[in-house]
Design an enzyme around this catalytic site. Structure first.
Site, PDB file in Angstrom:
ATOM      1  N   ARG A  49      88.208  46.966  51.780  1.00 46.69           N
ATOM      2  CA  ARG A  49      89.487  47.270  52.438  1.00 46.69           C
ATOM      3  C   ARG A  49      89.505  46.871  53.911  1.00 46.69           C
ATOM      4  O   ARG A  49      90.551  46.569  54.463  1.00 46.69           O
ATOM      5  CB  ARG A  49      89.798  48.752  52.286  1.00 46.69           C
ATOM      6  CG  ARG A  49      90.497  48.999  50.960  1.00 46.69           C
ATOM      7  CD  ARG A  49      91.151  50.321  50.917  1.00 46.69           C
ATOM      8  NE  ARG A  49      90.146  51.370  50.669  1.00 46.69           N
ATOM      9  CZ  ARG A  49      90.457  52.630  50.393  1.00 46.69           C
ATOM     10  NH1 ARG A  49      91.708  53.011  50.373  1.00 46.69           N
ATOM     11  NH2 ARG A  49      89.527  53.513  50.163  1.00 46.69           N
ATOM     12  N   LYS A 154      73.009  51.584  40.913  1.00 46.94           N
ATOM     13  CA  LYS A 154      72.837  52.983  40.515  1.00 46.94           C
ATOM     14  C   LYS A 154      73.580  53.879  41.505  1.00 46.94           C
ATOM     15  O   LYS A 154      73.823  53.419  42.610  1.00 46.94           O
ATOM     16  CB  LYS A 154      71.359  53.348  40.404  1.00 46.94           C
ATOM     17  CG  LYS A 154      70.652  53.563  41.747  1.00 46.94           C
ATOM     18  CD  LYS A 154      69.268  54.087  41.548  1.00 46.94           C
ATOM     19  CE  LYS A 154      69.204  55.584  41.692  1.00 46.94           C
ATOM     20  NZ  LYS A 154      69.113  56.055  43.079  1.00 46.94           N
ATOM     21  N   HIS A 184      66.385  48.963  41.326  1.00 47.08           N
ATOM     22  CA  HIS A 184      65.680  48.042  42.227  1.00 47.08           C
ATOM     23  C   HIS A 184      64.161  48.137  42.093  1.00 47.08           C
ATOM     24  O   HIS A 184      63.451  47.209  42.468  1.00 47.08           O
ATOM     25  CB  HIS A 184      66.148  48.206  43.679  1.00 47.08           C
ATOM     26  CG  HIS A 184      65.538  49.370  44.404  1.00 47.08           C
ATOM     27  ND1 HIS A 184      66.037  50.629  44.305  1.00 47.08           N
ATOM     28  CD2 HIS A 184      64.479  49.456  45.246  1.00 47.08           C
ATOM     29  CE1 HIS A 184      65.303  51.444  45.053  1.00 47.08           C
ATOM     30  NE2 HIS A 184      64.346  50.752  45.632  1.00 47.08           N
ATOM     31  N   LYS A 188      60.607  45.004  42.087  1.00 46.40           N
ATOM     32  CA  LYS A 188      59.409  44.985  42.952  1.00 46.40           C
ATOM     33  C   LYS A 188      58.306  44.187  42.266  1.00 46.40           C
ATOM     34  O   LYS A 188      58.002  44.413  41.088  1.00 46.40           O
ATOM     35  CB  LYS A 188      58.932  46.416  43.239  1.00 46.40           C
ATOM     36  CG  LYS A 188      59.891  47.206  44.128  1.00 46.40           C
ATOM     37  CD  LYS A 188      59.339  48.597  44.397  1.00 46.40           C
ATOM     38  CE  LYS A 188      60.384  49.523  45.000  1.00 46.40           C
ATOM     39  NZ  LYS A 188      60.656  49.337  46.400  1.00 46.40           N
ATOM     40  N   GLU A 222      58.295  59.779  49.672  1.00 50.62           N
ATOM     41  CA  GLU A 222      58.905  59.166  50.862  1.00 50.62           C
ATOM     42  C   GLU A 222      58.719  60.078  52.059  1.00 50.62           C
ATOM     43  O   GLU A 222      58.751  61.305  51.906  1.00 50.62           O
ATOM     44  CB  GLU A 222      60.406  58.994  50.648  1.00 50.62           C
ATOM     45  CG  GLU A 222      60.766  58.086  49.515  1.00 50.62           C
ATOM     46  CD  GLU A 222      62.275  58.067  49.348  1.00 50.62           C
ATOM     47  OE1 GLU A 222      62.921  57.287  50.071  1.00 50.62           O
ATOM     48  OE2 GLU A 222      62.796  58.827  48.532  1.00 50.62           O
ATOM     49  N   ASP A 241      68.157  61.144  41.198  1.00 46.76           N
ATOM     50  CA  ASP A 241      68.047  60.043  42.166  1.00 46.76           C
ATOM     51  C   ASP A 241      66.826  59.157  41.903  1.00 46.76           C
ATOM     52  O   ASP A 241      66.893  57.945  42.068  1.00 46.76           O
ATOM     53  CB  ASP A 241      67.961  60.641  43.577  1.00 46.76           C
ATOM     54  CG  ASP A 241      68.077  59.596  44.672  1.00 46.76           C
ATOM     55  OD1 ASP A 241      68.922  58.692  44.529  1.00 46.76           O
ATOM     56  OD2 ASP A 241      67.327  59.664  45.664  1.00 46.76           O
ATOM     57  N   HIS A 246      64.059  55.224  38.417  1.00 48.73           N
ATOM     58  CA  HIS A 246      62.876  54.508  38.901  1.00 48.73           C
ATOM     59  C   HIS A 246      61.574  54.959  38.216  1.00 48.73           C
ATOM     60  O   HIS A 246      60.817  54.133  37.705  1.00 48.73           O
ATOM     61  CB  HIS A 246      62.710  54.693  40.417  1.00 48.73           C
ATOM     62  CG  HIS A 246      63.931  54.319  41.215  1.00 48.73           C
ATOM     63  ND1 HIS A 246      64.760  53.276  40.869  1.00 48.73           N
ATOM     64  CD2 HIS A 246      64.458  54.832  42.349  1.00 48.73           C
ATOM     65  CE1 HIS A 246      65.733  53.186  41.747  1.00 48.73           C
ATOM     66  NE2 HIS A 246      65.585  54.117  42.658  1.00 48.73           N
ATOM     67  N   LYS A 336      60.977  63.897  48.862  1.00 47.91           N
ATOM     68  CA  LYS A 336      61.352  63.423  50.202  1.00 47.91           C
ATOM     69  C   LYS A 336      60.635  64.295  51.230  1.00 47.91           C
ATOM     70  O   LYS A 336      60.218  65.402  50.935  1.00 47.91           O
ATOM     71  CB  LYS A 336      62.860  63.519  50.383  1.00 47.91           C
ATOM     72  CG  LYS A 336      63.611  62.521  49.494  1.00 47.91           C
ATOM     73  CD  LYS A 336      64.961  62.167  50.073  1.00 47.91           C
ATOM     74  CE  LYS A 336      65.747  61.229  49.167  1.00 47.91           C
ATOM     75  NZ  LYS A 336      65.376  59.824  49.320  1.00 47.91           N
TER      76      LYS A 336
HETATM   77  C1  BG6 Z   1      66.978  54.872  45.954  1.00 51.84           C
HETATM   78  C2  BG6 Z   1      67.268  56.328  46.168  1.00 51.84           C
HETATM   79  O1  BG6 Z   1      67.351  54.492  44.653  1.00 51.84           O
HETATM   80  O2  BG6 Z   1      65.585  54.638  46.134  1.00 51.84           O
HETATM   81  C3  BG6 Z   1      66.818  56.760  47.554  1.00 51.84           C
HETATM   82  O3  BG6 Z   1      68.664  56.563  46.026  1.00 51.84           O
HETATM   83  C4  BG6 Z   1      65.394  56.395  47.788  1.00 51.84           C
HETATM   84  O4  BG6 Z   1      67.025  58.156  47.736  1.00 51.84           O
HETATM   85  C5  BG6 Z   1      65.123  54.944  47.436  1.00 51.84           C
HETATM   86  O5  BG6 Z   1      65.125  56.614  49.161  1.00 51.84           O
HETATM   87  C6  BG6 Z   1      63.640  54.637  47.465  1.00 51.84           C
HETATM   88  O6  BG6 Z   1      63.443  53.271  47.300  1.00 51.84           O
HETATM   89  P1  BG6 Z   1      62.142  52.562  47.877  1.00 51.84           P
HETATM   90  O7  BG6 Z   1      62.263  51.149  47.408  1.00 51.84           O
HETATM   91  O8  BG6 Z   1      62.190  52.703  49.373  1.00 51.84           O
HETATM   92  O9  BG6 Z   1      60.977  53.290  47.293  1.00 51.84           O
END
Ligand code: BG6
Length: 478
Positions: A49, A154, A184, A188, A222, A241, A246, A336
């Site tokens: 937008r 996602k 994603h 990797k 993380e 999440d 993942h 986290k």
């Molecule tokens: C994302 C999550 O899919 O992956 C995030 O929504 C997370 O919360 C992230 O921080 C972690 O990805 P990576 O590649 O940094 O491990």
């Protein structure tokens, strides 16, 4: 999986003024440009937008790119590939302007009738954009050798019901083969190497079995907290999440049977089988096998409720009921605000049947294979060796491989690999709808159980630690 240059095509990015576009997509496209991986004839049309003209959009992206990568020499030529069309994505009629613009670019740059749409938007738009593409005839090619594809970020649904509904909506507009659902982690390099490590080495696969493996741990920790994503996280939590997508995908790569060939569908069949073989965790088993916790201070984060019971850490134990894995526990951990960022897989082998040496690896098994996904990408094999000197004291040592020792190789970002594959129509590394639904089928009872229990059983941990102290309470129910 593709290594070839994709066919000539146009990439249309929805949500082009957003954070994902400048943080991930444009840098990945730039890397592809510098690595000569883009199609011979290729243009990008950004849309959202926000009002920009082509120059404004290019300058905006130049600023972000320079912030991320520093000043580069060849950015002008790359940025010249970018175009922009502002539309109100909530307004079906605006898509006609988009259609015209696609046609103009195809003519001006002699592009074939091949268009890939990327939805880098909030999930609510996954229902709206595809239906307006359909309403305006943008979902189907015009020529017989043309195609349309769609990439969706996602989160793909928030539970089984919403994932099924979204799959049904998308599949009514695009064929399954043309829908690419991004996870994603599968982009990797180290994750793809799980498959090569397992299936190209005669020494690992024979041991990859309940007869020799005691347990498997998969960890994705993380250092960061929820930062500015409090609103998103409040409706998501760590289970949705990170675990549902993942970590479960990592588990599937570790647990799957070798496919007959690297054909995308054969490979995805094996992943689907892993998810359908998961032993359901229900009722009171959930309290014993799935532990949730929240970091102290989460409730004070922006857009987070002061009495939130959302989990920021999950530890769980699960089982895959098939011949290879029966009764081998898989432990998944994510959190986290942990002491460090680390994604690793530990394959814990059984110890020798007879303990010959005193104190042999502290009474446990000496053998462990560690797959380090990030950071310090690499692989270590741990085994027992005699400490030099008198007696037979055994110590665990490690044989290490580090990717950074391959000085001629730089690891591409996950998005480079995933974009390249989608542009080539190769869905090997993209979750298929049936597998996705199977993973939600496993997760749903846990979500429902937690909803019923509200905050009961939620643990707390201090930021910068390794999670709740009670995490060892995950145990097998009798
Ligand atoms: C994302 C999550 O899919 O992956 C995030 O929504 C997370 O919360 C992230 O921080 C972690 O990805 P990576 O590649 O940094 O491990």
């Amino acid at each position: 999986m593709s290594t070839k240059k994709p066919d000539d095509q146009l990439l249309v990015i929805f949500g082009a003024s957003g954070d994902l576009t400048f943080r991930k997509l444009i840098p990945a496209l730039y890397d592809m440009y510098t690595r000569d991986l883009l199609p011979e004839r290729f243009q990008v049309l950004g849309t959202s937008r926000t009002t920009y003209d082509d120059t404004g959009f290019r300058e905006e992206q130049r600023g972000h790119l320079e912030e991320l990568k520093g000043k580069q020499e060849n950015t002008d030529a790359f940025l010249g590939l970018l175009h922009y069309q502002a539309i109100d994505t909530y307004l079906s009629t605006d898509y006609l302007r988009l259609k015209e613009r696609i046609g103009e670019l195809q003519t001006a740059f002699s592009l074939p009738d091949k268009v890939i749409f990327y939805l880098a938007t909030p999930p609510v738009m996954y229902h709206i954009i595809p239906s307006f593409l359909l309403a305006n005839g943008l979902n189907q090619p015009i020529t017989s050798d043309g195609w349309r594809r769609i990439i969706v970020e996602k989160p793909f649904g928030t539970d089984l019901h919403s994932a099924e509904a979204l799959n049904a909506e998308l599949r009514a507009i695009f064929p399954e083969n043309d829908i690419f659902r991004i996870d994603h982690y599968l982009g990797k390099e180290t994750v793809q190497n799980i498959l090569v490590l397992r299936f190209s080495n005669g020494i690992f696969e024979p041991l990859w079995h309940r007869h020799y493996i005691d347990s498997i741990e998969i960890v994705a920790y993380e250092e960061l907290g929820v930062e500015l994503r409090g609103k998103y996280y409040e409706s998501t939590g760590a289970l949705r999440d990170m675990i549902q997508n993942h970590l479960m995908e990592l588990m599937a790569f570790v647990a799957m049977e070798p496919p007959p060939s690297f054909d995308p569908e054969l490979m995805r069949n094996e992943i689907h089988k892993v998810f359908t073989s998961l032993r359901p965790v229900t009722g009171t088993q959930i309290d014993r096998q799935v532990v949730r916790a929240q970091y102290e201070g989460y409730r004070q984060e922006a857009d987070v409720a002061p009495d939130s019971v959302m989990e920021t850490w999950v530890g769980m134990k699960l089982f895959i009921d098939n011949t290879r894995w029966s009764d081998v526990p898989f432990y998944l951990y994510t959190g986290k605000k942990m002491s460090k960022k680390l994604s690793e897989i530990y394959i814990n082998f059984k110890s020798t049947p007879h303990i010959l040496f005193d104190g042999q690896c502290a009474g446990g098994s000496c053998n462990q294979l560690v797959i380090r996904i990030q950071p310090d990408e690499g692989i270590s094999l741990r085994f027992g060796l005699k400490v030099p000197g008198a007696g037979f004291r055994v110590e665990r040592v490690s044989m290490d491989f580090r990717y950074d020792s391959l000085s001629h190789v730089s690891l591409p970002d996950a998005y480079v690999r995933l974009l390249l594959d989608a542009m080539n129509g190769d869905a090997t590394l993209y979750p298929r709808s049936d597998a996705l639904e199977a993973s939600w089928r496993f997760i749903d009872p846990i979500l429902n159980h937690w909803k019923e229990k509200a905050g009961e059983g939620l643990l707390f941990y201090l930021p910068g630690t390794d999670g709740p102290e009670e995490k060892d309470c995950i145990w097998v129910p009798e």
